[in-house]
Design a protein around this motif. Sequence first.
Motif, mmCIF file in Angstrom:
data_model
loop_
_atom_site.group_PDB
_atom_site.id
_atom_site.type_symbol
_atom_site.label_atom_id
_atom_site.label_comp_id
_atom_site.label_asym_id
_atom_site.label_seq_id
_atom_site.Cartn_x
_atom_site.Cartn_y
_atom_site.Cartn_z
ATOM 1 N N SER A 155 0.798 -1.209 -0.023
ATOM 2 C CA SER A 155 0.011 0.042 -0.093
ATOM 3 C C SER A 155 0.811 1.243 0.155
ATOM 4 C CB SER A 155 -1.187 0.061 1.277
ATOM 5 O OG SER A 155 -0.174 0.429 2.393
ATOM 6 N N ALA A 156 0.276 2.472 -0.396
ATOM 7 C CA ALA A 156 1.118 3.527 -0.206
ATOM 8 C C ALA A 156 0.725 4.138 1.223
ATOM 9 C CB ALA A 156 0.311 4.659 -1.177
ATOM 10 N N ARG A 157 1.478 5.103 1.359
ATOM 11 C CA ARG A 157 1.605 5.704 2.921
ATOM 12 C C ARG A 157 0.272 6.171 3.529
ATOM 13 N NH1 ARG A 157 6.302 10.091 2.858
ATOM 14 N NH2 ARG A 157 5.366 10.394 0.544
ATOM 15 N N HIS A 158 -0.652 6.341 2.776
ATOM 16 C CA HIS A 158 -2.067 6.480 3.358
ATOM 17 C C HIS A 158 -2.773 5.359 3.818
ATOM 18 C CE1 HIS A 158 -3.482 4.696 -0.439
ATOM 19 N NE2 HIS A 158 -2.967 5.674 -1.209
ATOM 20 N N GLY A 159 -2.126 4.100 3.779
ATOM 21 C CA GLY A 159 -2.499 2.873 4.279
ATOM 22 C C GLY A 159 -3.439 2.094 3.586
ATOM 23 N N THR B 221 12.927 12.046 -2.279
ATOM 24 C CA THR B 221 13.386 11.126 -0.959
ATOM 25 C C THR B 221 14.644 11.915 -0.510
ATOM 26 O OG1 THR B 221 13.673 9.256 0.110
ATOM 27 C CG2 THR B 221 14.425 9.343 -2.117
ATOM 28 N N VAL C 144 3.904 -1.029 3.466
ATOM 29 C CA VAL C 144 3.792 0.194 3.102
ATOM 30 C C VAL C 144 4.854 0.700 2.564
ATOM 31 C CG1 VAL C 144 2.843 2.619 4.008
ATOM 32 C CG2 VAL C 144 2.152 0.434 4.991
ATOM 33 N N TYR C 145 4.628 1.205 1.279
ATOM 34 C CA TYR C 145 5.808 1.849 0.537
ATOM 35 C C TYR C 145 6.417 3.229 1.353
ATOM 36 C CZ TYR C 145 5.915 -0.885 -3.740
ATOM 37 O OH TYR C 145 6.119 -1.849 -4.405
ATOM 38 N N PRO C 146 7.738 3.363 1.584
ATOM 39 C CA PRO C 146 8.043 4.802 2.136
ATOM 40 C C PRO C 146 7.846 5.820 1.293
ATOM 41 C CG PRO C 146 9.978 3.278 1.585
ATOM 42 C CD PRO C 146 8.701 2.590 1.334
ATOM 43 N N VAL C 147 7.916 5.942 0.051
ATOM 44 C CA VAL C 147 7.940 6.767 -0.999
ATOM 45 C C VAL C 147 7.157 6.158 -2.266
ATOM 46 C CG1 VAL C 147 9.964 7.818 -0.597
ATOM 47 C CG2 VAL C 147 9.966 5.937 -2.034
ATOM 48 N N THR C 148 6.333 7.074 -2.769
ATOM 49 C CA THR C 148 5.805 7.099 -4.043
ATOM 50 C C THR C 148 5.958 8.088 -5.214
ATOM 51 O OG1 THR C 148 3.746 8.471 -3.184
ATOM 52 C CG2 THR C 148 3.520 6.129 -2.892
#
Length: 331
Positions: free
Chosen positions: A40-44, A74, A66-70
Motif C-alpha cells: 500500500s501507499a503511505r495513506h494505508g 526522498t 507500506v511503501y516509504p515513498v511513492t
Amino acid sequence: MEQSATGRLYGVGLGPGDPSLMTVRAVEVIAAADVIAYHSARHGRSIARSIAAAHLRADHIEEALVYPVTTESTDHPGGYRGALDDFYEEAAARLAAHLDAGRTVAVLAEGDPLFYGSYQHMHKRLAHRYPTEVIPGVTSVSAAAARLGEPLVEAEEVLTILPGTLPEEELAARLAATDSAVVMKLGRTFGKVRGALERAGRLDEARYVERATMKGERTGSLADVDPESVPYFSVAVLPSRVAPLTGGPKPASSEDPGRGEVVVVGTGPAGPLWLTPETRGALAAADDLVGYTTYVDRVPHRPGQRRHGSDNRVESERAEFALELAKRGRR
C-alpha cells in the motif's frame, strides 16, 4: 528434535479490480493462508486488499507492506532506488519470519503478480529459499481491451507493452514501429504519452481506459481526455488494425480521399532486422505496399494490407500507381 517445515509462499494475482474476476485458485489460496500480505501507499489504503476483502478472515495475520515513498522525491542517501531497495529487503525479511515459523504466506497482487507487480520484488528475494507458487491473474491489458470491446491483436500483429515513464522520443519510436500497443502507468506521464502518440502519427487511433472493471471506470478517445484528470491506474491502448467485419469504428483502410498519402521508405540491405523505427511505423500504417517485388517480399505480411510487386524496370508506372491509390484515400 525435528526442525519444523518452512511455510509456503504464494504470489496471488487478483485480476484488474472487480472481485468477481478473481480466479478460483486465488480464492482457494487466500482461504488456506495463515498470513495475508499486501502493498500500500503511505495513506494505508490497499487496492489489493480491497479486491480480496470478502475472502479475508478475522484470524488471518495481515502484513501491510507500506511503501516509504511513492514519488522520486526522498532524502534517502541512496536516492529513490535506494529507498525502495531497503523497503523491499525489510518487507521480505518480515515475510521470511512467518515462513520460517511454518506459516503459509499469500502476497496479494493486483492484476498478475509478475506483470509490473510489487510482488515480484518479494519473489526475487524469497522464491529460491522457500516453496513458492504464483497464481496468475487477469492483467489490466486484457481488462482494458475487454472494456473497450475491441480486439487487441489478431493473426501476425505484434503487441508492444510500454511503461509511460520512458522518454517521449523512445515511446514515439516504439509506438510508430508496432501494430498494437498498451502504455501503462499514465497519471503524471499522460502529457508525454499523448505527445509520443501524436509524434508517431497514431493519436487518432488511441483509446483511453481508466480503472478498468472498477468503480469510476472511464473509456474513450485518448485525444479527448483532460490531462489533469488522469490517474495512475489508467492505460493508453492502440487496438488491432485489422478491420472489423461489421459495425464498430470505421476501418483504417477505408478509402477517404482526405487521408491518402504516399510515403517513400528505404528497407535497408537485408530484411526486417535492418529497418529503422520510422520505416517500421510507415510500413505498419500502410494500406498498400508498392515496389520492386524483391523489396516488397522483404516486408513482413500484415493482415488486410495489399501488396503490389512489380519488375524493377517500371519505376514511373509504379509511381503513377501509388499516386492513384493515394488519390483514392489509400496510404
